[in-house]
Design an enzyme around this catalytic site. Structure first.
Site, PDB file in Angstrom:
ATOM      1  N   ASP A 114      43.308  55.226  38.715  1.00  0.00           N
ATOM      2  CA  ASP A 114      43.721  53.822  38.645  1.00  0.00           C
ATOM      3  C   ASP A 114      45.242  53.753  38.486  1.00  0.00           C
ATOM      4  OD1 ASP A 114      43.266  51.078  38.474  1.00  0.00           O
ATOM      5  OD2 ASP A 114      43.002  51.103  36.301  1.00  0.00           O
TER       6      ASP A 114
ATOM      7  N   ASP B 180      50.073  52.681  43.396  1.00  0.00           N
ATOM      8  CA  ASP B 180      50.544  51.340  43.064  1.00  0.00           C
ATOM      9  C   ASP B 180      52.054  51.282  43.231  1.00  0.00           C
ATOM     10  OD1 ASP B 180      51.212  48.915  42.124  1.00  0.00           O
ATOM     11  OD2 ASP B 180      50.248  49.121  40.165  1.00  0.00           O
TER      12      ASP B 180
ATOM     13  N   GLU C  43      48.379  48.611  47.178  1.00  0.00           N
ATOM     14  CA  GLU C  43      48.474  47.237  46.659  1.00  0.00           C
ATOM     15  C   GLU C  43      49.622  46.473  47.305  1.00  0.00           C
ATOM     16  OE1 GLU C  43      47.692  46.537  42.507  1.00  0.00           O
ATOM     17  OE2 GLU C  43      49.285  45.058  42.349  1.00  0.00           O
TER      18      GLU C  43
ATOM     19  N   HIS D  69      42.031  43.621  41.062  1.00  0.00           N
ATOM     20  CA  HIS D  69      42.374  44.134  39.724  1.00  0.00           C
ATOM     21  C   HIS D  69      42.334  42.962  38.754  1.00  0.00           C
ATOM     22  CE1 HIS D  69      44.012  48.281  40.359  1.00  0.00           C
ATOM     23  NE2 HIS D  69      43.719  47.896  41.589  1.00  0.00           N
ATOM     24  N   GLY D  70      42.420  43.303  37.466  1.00  0.00           N
ATOM     25  CA  GLY D  70      42.532  42.248  36.452  1.00  0.00           C
ATOM     26  C   GLY D  70      41.373  41.270  36.505  1.00  0.00           C
ATOM     27  N   ALA D  71      40.153  41.803  36.688  1.00  0.00           N
ATOM     28  CA  ALA D  71      39.012  40.920  36.941  1.00  0.00           C
ATOM     29  C   ALA D  71      38.039  40.821  35.770  1.00  0.00           C
ATOM     30  CB  ALA D  71      38.287  41.380  38.200  1.00  0.00           C
TER      31      ALA D  71
ATOM     32  N   ASN E 264      37.683  45.459  39.472  1.00  0.00           N
ATOM     33  CA  ASN E 264      38.108  46.309  38.351  1.00  0.00           C
ATOM     34  C   ASN E 264      37.859  45.641  37.001  1.00  0.00           C
ATOM     35  OD1 ASN E 264      39.109  47.919  40.355  1.00  0.00           O
ATOM     36  ND2 ASN E 264      41.180  48.018  39.540  1.00  0.00           N
ATOM     37  N   ILE E 265      37.215  46.383  36.124  1.00  0.00           N
ATOM     38  CA  ILE E 265      36.886  45.838  34.802  1.00  0.00           C
ATOM     39  C   ILE E 265      37.239  46.854  33.715  1.00  0.00           C
ATOM     40  CG2 ILE E 265      34.988  45.055  33.316  1.00  0.00           C
ATOM     41  CD1 ILE E 265      33.611  44.101  35.976  1.00  0.00           C
ATOM     42  N   ASP E 266      38.163  46.484  32.871  1.00  0.00           N
ATOM     43  CA  ASP E 266      38.541  47.318  31.735  1.00  0.00           C
ATOM     44  C   ASP E 266      38.504  46.499  30.437  1.00  0.00           C
ATOM     45  OD1 ASP E 266      39.481  49.202  30.019  1.00  0.00           O
ATOM     46  OD2 ASP E 266      41.501  49.303  30.826  1.00  0.00           O
TER      47      ASP E 266
END
Ligand code: G3H
Ligand code: 13P
Ligand code: ZN
Length: 311
Positions: A82, A104, A134, A213-215, A256-258
């Site tokens: 990632d 990235d 990206e 991202h950032g989801a 993406n999930i963090d």
């Protein structure tokens, strides 16, 4: 089943109108929770590792934990880097056996982003590894980059064809209003995603897998538990799940999930200590954290991603 790349996974997801969850992993309990959920739901999975995770856990430990997950299941699993910051970071992950890397370089100028991404693609493809790149910049904090909201910029659809053709990347992360971390919108602000940009990108790149991202959605019941049991997460707000479900039916193949994993773990551990102040065996509270991760991931797979029974 050995580790796989995301190529077949994304083809099926695109056609089937669902997305594959890419979950950030840092320790054994999180990996076990995610993989048990994937196995029970018969869902493909992407386990992704950030530079911060590699530093925290030691790359060798993480690699072997993921290999253990693969050995104990029969679902397709991708091991993904990632937010690879540069060519060297991607090369190191590829040399270590990752089947997918993200370069990235989105904070560089367009032409430079192309050059850096192209170099990673050449190295990766020679070794059977796929590359996510990206275009556009999300707000929020990642390991190496802290992008202020005013510096974030949406992806320009006019650039996506030239970028993917010139770089040869396999998937593309775009900025449509998601952002990293647990504080995505200000209180009172209406969560919004630019579906018009996603639609335009989809038209210009038919069949090409798009990444969000950032989801994380920052489940409010979990935030309430954290706050109830001594935590302080005022105004933590995420992306509404129905918006992610809609994106998954469009060109988005990887979500993406963090932050949601972090929130679920923290809520479980805070609750555990509040209810059992005498406990001091980490297996007791980390066991609860693992169960919370599993429950969260099952919910994501079935209700948000739509990737159940697709393994
Ligand atoms: O986008 C970044 C991920 O949430 C990883 O976070 O760099 O703190 O491991 P981290
Ligand atoms: P969240 O902070 O929304 O979970 O985003 C995670 C992510 O994009 C990892 O690359
Ligand atoms: Zn990210």
């Amino acid at each position: 089943m050995p580790l796989v790349t995301s190529t077949e996974m994304f083809k099926k997801a695109y056609k089937g109108g669902y997305a594959v969850g890419a979950f950030n992993v840092n320790n054994m309990e999180t990996i076990q929770g995610i993989v048990e959920a994937g196995q029970e739901c018969k869902s493909p999975l992407i386990l992704q590792v950030s530079a911060g995770a590699r530093k925290y856990a030691n790359p060798v430990y993480l690699k072997h934990l993921i290999e253990a997950a693969v050995e104990t299941t029969d679902i397709p699993i991708v091991m993904h880097l990632d937010h690879g910051a540069d060519f060297e970071a991607c090369k190191s992950a590829i040399d270590d056996g990752f089947t997918s890397v993200m370069i990235d370089a989105s904070h560089h100028a367009f032409a430079e982003n192309i050059e850096i991404t192209k170099k990673v693609v050449a190295y990766a493809h020679d070794r059977g590894v796929v590359v996510e790149a990206e275009l556009g910049q999300l707000a929020g904090i990642e390991d190496a980059v802290n992008v202020k909201a005013e510096d974030a910029c949406f992806t320009h659809p006019v650039e996506v064809c030239e970028f993917t053709e010139k770089t040869g990347c396999d998937s593309l992360a775009i900025a449509i209003g998601t952002s990293h971390g647990a504080y995505k919108f200000k209180p009172g602000q209406k969560p919004q995603l630019r579906f018009d940009i996603l639609e335009e990108v989809g038209k210009r790149l038919p069949g090409f897998p798009i990444v969000l991202h950032g989801a994380s959605s920052v489940p409010q019941d979990k935030v309430a538990i954290i706050n109830q049991f001594g935590g302080k997460m005022p105004d933590a707000i995420g992306i509404p799940e129905e918006m992610l479900r809609k994106a998954a039916t469009m060109a988005v193949c990887k979500i993406n999930i963090d932050s949601d994993l972090r929130v679920a773990c923290t809520a479980a551990i805070r609750k555990h200590f509040a209810e059992h102040p005498d406990h001091f065996d980490p297996r007791q509270y980390l066991g609860d954290a693992r169960a919370a991760v599993k429950e969260l991931v099952k919910h994501k797979i079935v209700d948000v991603l739509g990737s159940d029974n697709k393994a």
